[in-house]
Design an enzyme around this catalytic site. Structure first.
Site, PDB file in Angstrom:
ATOM      1  N   ARG A  80       0.653  -1.598   0.288  1.00 31.17           N
ATOM      2  CA  ARG A  80       0.247   0.170   0.195  1.00 31.17           C
ATOM      3  C   ARG A  80       1.006   1.478  -0.107  1.00 31.17           C
ATOM      4  NH1 ARG A  80      -3.784  -3.728  -1.133  1.00 31.17           N
ATOM      5  NH2 ARG A  80      -4.437  -4.437   0.241  1.00 31.17           N
ATOM      6  N   LYS A 171      -0.869 -15.214   7.305  1.00 32.42           N
ATOM      7  CA  LYS A 171      -1.762 -15.091   6.725  1.00 32.42           C
ATOM      8  C   LYS A 171      -1.729 -16.405   5.823  1.00 32.42           C
ATOM      9  CE  LYS A 171      -1.582 -11.041   3.955  1.00 32.42           C
ATOM     10  NZ  LYS A 171      -1.870  -9.360   4.001  1.00 32.42           N
ATOM     11  N   HIS A 172      -2.542 -16.930   5.223  1.00 27.45           N
ATOM     12  CA  HIS A 172      -3.953 -16.582   5.455  1.00 27.45           C
ATOM     13  C   HIS A 172      -4.486 -18.660   6.339  1.00 27.45           C
ATOM     14  CE1 HIS A 172      -3.256 -14.031   2.275  1.00 27.45           C
ATOM     15  NE2 HIS A 172      -4.367 -13.489   2.642  1.00 27.45           N
ATOM     16  N   HIS A 184     -11.125 -13.193  -2.685  1.00 27.26           N
ATOM     17  CA  HIS A 184     -11.554 -11.327  -3.728  1.00 27.26           C
ATOM     18  C   HIS A 184     -12.885 -11.314  -4.737  1.00 27.26           C
ATOM     19  CE1 HIS A 184      -6.919 -10.084  -2.395  1.00 27.26           C
ATOM     20  NE2 HIS A 184      -7.854  -9.737  -1.058  1.00 27.26           N
ATOM     21  N   ASP A 255     -10.113 -11.744   7.762  1.00 30.22           N
ATOM     22  CA  ASP A 255      -9.928 -11.617   6.335  1.00 30.22           C
ATOM     23  C   ASP A 255     -10.933  -9.956   6.682  1.00 30.22           C
ATOM     24  OD1 ASP A 255      -8.562 -10.833   4.117  1.00 30.22           O
ATOM     25  OD2 ASP A 255      -7.948 -12.759   3.290  1.00 30.22           O
TER      26      ASP A 255
END
Length: 362
Positions: A80, A171-172, A184, A255
């Site tokens: 990010r 994760k996951h 997603h 999540d």
């Protein structure tokens, strides 16, 4: 004095923001409920100085303890924080190195940049074992296709990040490495039984737990051998494996409950209640919609008041939250010191050299 129920519930939520500053609506929600943390996304990032200002504002949303300032900063396609932060190659490059030395240098540099701008929790490392190379969700986010190697490097990242003052979140769970669908977009299927999962998929999580990882994140995957109706995040048959069988003493986080693997079937208020009942200690709601976050908190309050979420389950979650916040959020340098630090640390030459060395293993 006992903490009011609404504040205890608020500590379970990892909310999100629509823009570069804390909106008044979220600040008002936090005053009523407290807030466990906020996850930052690219939409929230303008510059290092702005991220630091935002982080200071996010921390203040916590009443009983500072709110977590969380981010997905793995390297590669899940990062990010872009330039002028160091742009890290994918984690898969570390899996091709001959030892753990470069992994340790990477994690030390990553922790320094995150801490310099006020980030206190990184949703990394990925502990999935890439046994399906066509996997659209994981791919080069995975450290390796070898479980022992993932465990070794994952534990190195955990220890080094956390020594650097940033909580890690592996994760996951129970493993997203052998799937063919991106969670997603839809609900992936994991067709292995408990024996295979215990031997291979769980191995890196055991290594991270041995390294005292602060948090582990669940996967939105269906594992029919363990639960043929609910994704792992929402499954009372799967989430407790982390605590009961693997001995995890930290937090278990869902999540993002607005990913379509879950959101196409349940609303965030519904799935947040299911996740907490299953054993998750924190629920991520990541679209930035404050109304959805408020509805989620109200649903959690109602679930406790009606006995859907037991007081014992709430007590376990809030104790775990308090323990990890005391561990990582008690020693934070003053804002002015942090401002000086980011100018010296973010994207510095030393970190660029680490990234360049990682890129040679691409």
């Amino acid at each position: 004095m006992a903490v009011p129920l609404r504040r205890r519930i608020g500590s379970l939520l990892f909310g999100s923001l629509p823009g570069h500053t804390v909106p008044a609506e979220l600040a008002a929600l936090a005053r009523e409920f407290d807030l466990g943390g906020v996850t930052l996304f690219a939409r929230n990032v303008e510059s290092p100085e702005q991220v630091l200002d935002l982080a200071i504002g996010v921390e203040a949303l916590g009443i009983e303890a500072p709110a977590w300032v969380a981010v997905d900063q793995e390297g590669g396609r899940v990062a990010r924080l872009k330039t002028p932060f160091t742009v890290w190659p994918p984690a898969a490059t570390l899996g091709r190195t001959p030892d753990t030395a470069l992994t340790e240098r990477f994690a030390r540099a990553l922790a320094a940049e995150l801490r310099a701008v006020g980030v206190t929790l990184d949703f990394a490392p990925v502990l999935d074992v890439l046994t399906n190379r066509a996997n659209p969700a994981i791919g080069d986010r995975a450290l390796s296709d070898d479980a022992a190697r993932v465990g070794e490097l994952g534990a190195t990242i955990v220890r080094t990040l956390q020594t650097g003052g940033v909580a890690a979140c592996g994760k996951h769970f129970p493993g997203h490495g052998d799937t063919a669908v991106d969670s997603h977009l839809d609900l992936p299927l994991v067709e292995h039984g408990l024996d295979r999962l215990t031997r291979l998929e769980f191995a890196p999580f055991r290594a991270a737990i041995a390294a005292e990882v602060a948090c582990l994140m669940t996967a939105h995957v269906l594992v029919p051998a363990l639960d043929d109706t609910r994704p792992a995040t929402l499954s009372p048959a799967i989430v407790p494996i982390l605590k009961r069988d693997l001995g995890h003493q930290g937090l278990v986080l869902s999540d993002d409950l607005e990913m379509l693997a879950v959101a196409a079937r349940w609303t965030p208020p519904e799935s947040a209640v299911m996740a907490v009942v299953a054993g998750c200690d924190g629920a991520l709601v990541c679209s930035g919609n404050i109304d959805v976050q408020a509805a989620t908190l109200e649903a959690l309050v109602k679930a406790v008041e009606t006995g859907v979420i037991s007081h014992a389950r709430l007590d376990d979650a809030t104790r775990r939250i308090a323990r990890q916040k005391a561990r990582f959020l008690a020693d934070r340098p003053p804002a002015r010191e942090r401002l000086r630090r980011w100018r010296q640390v973010v994207g510095c030459e030393e970190h660029q050299l680490v990234a360049a060395e990682m890129a040679t293993f691409a």
